[in-house]
Design an enzyme around this catalytic site. Structure first.
Site, mmCIF file in Angstrom:
data_model
loop_
_atom_site.group_PDB
_atom_site.id
_atom_site.type_symbol
_atom_site.label_atom_id
_atom_site.label_comp_id
_atom_site.label_asym_id
_atom_site.label_seq_id
_atom_site.Cartn_x
_atom_site.Cartn_y
_atom_site.Cartn_z
ATOM 1 N N ALA A 70 0.832 -1.206 0.000
ATOM 2 C CA ALA A 70 0.000 0.000 0.000
ATOM 3 C C ALA A 70 0.864 1.253 0.000
ATOM 4 O O ALA A 70 2.021 1.225 0.429
ATOM 5 C CB ALA A 70 -0.918 0.000 1.224
ATOM 6 N N ASP A 71 0.269 2.322 -0.462
ATOM 7 C CA ASP A 71 0.928 3.623 -0.391
ATOM 8 C C ASP A 71 -0.140 4.711 -0.434
ATOM 9 O O ASP A 71 -1.240 4.493 -0.927
ATOM 10 C CB ASP A 71 1.916 3.831 -1.539
ATOM 11 C CG ASP A 71 2.873 4.970 -1.230
ATOM 12 O OD1 ASP A 71 3.652 4.829 -0.273
ATOM 13 O OD2 ASP A 71 2.832 6.012 -1.909
ATOM 14 N N SER A 72 0.219 5.847 0.102
ATOM 15 C CA SER A 72 -0.661 7.018 0.083
ATOM 16 C C SER A 72 0.154 8.241 -0.277
ATOM 17 O O SER A 72 1.319 8.349 0.103
ATOM 18 C CB SER A 72 -1.288 7.251 1.456
ATOM 19 O OG SER A 72 -2.121 6.193 1.806
#
Length: 183
Positions: A70-72
């Site tokens: 995941a990444d934001s």
């Protein structure tokens, strides 16, 4: 069991709160990609790059397991804000948000033995003007570190959010509702 391939405390807390059985595996990623593309494409490319780096290094240890990458990122209009490198950059990022809005784009890739699921979610936060003393304390105490766009929804920013469009879990780094649908 889910393998969270991330050192993110926020993502781990979201999984715990959702009562998802997981094990966290920290891994140092090189997240330096060209930012001269759409923020939506950028965050997706980062997640795919995290998968590539993780599997090329540790893949043999995690065969046939459920892996979560995941990444934001934060974007204001089309400007991508990642993690601030120093206090000067933190102040610059926070100035862009002060009394305005910021969108958090969170992407995840769930890799299961039988399928791959990619998700991209967006939450937009609208802010009133930041209190100067609170802002200074936030930056000078290094609380911005490790936060995309210096946004800390569960800390500094929560006092200044006037409203939001989208899920809080997306703003915290992982769209839990969508993830749960595919587990």
């Amino acid at each position: 069991m889910l393998i969270l391939a991330s050192s993110s405390i926020s993502r781990a807390n979201l999984l715990k709160t959702a009562k998802i059985d997981f094990r966290q595996v920290s891994f140092d990623y090189d997240e330096n990609l060209d930012k001269n593309i759409s923020p939506f494409l950028y965050v997706q490319k980062i997640v795919l790059e995290k998968e590539r780096q993780f599997l090329s290094t540790l893949g043999k240890d995690f065969q046939n397991q459920n892996l979560l990458f995941a990444d934001s990122i934060v974007c204001i209009d089309e400007k991508i804000l990642t993690k601030a490198k120093d206090k000067k950059e933190a102040y610059e990022m926070l100035a862009l948000q002060n009394g305005k809005y910021a969108s958090i784009l969170s992407a995840f890739l769930l890799v299961k033995p039988e399928k791959r699921v990619f998700s991209l979610s967006k939450t937009t936060l609208y802010f009133k003007n930041f209190d100067e003393n609170a802002l200074r304390d936030y930056v000078e105490n290094d609380l911005y570190k490790g936060k995309a766009g210096c946004i800390m929804c569960e800390g500094f920013h929560q006092n200044f959010i006037t409203h939001q469009v989208g899920n809080l879990s997306t703003a915290l780094g992982l769209d839990i509702q969508t993830l749960k649908a595919y587990l």
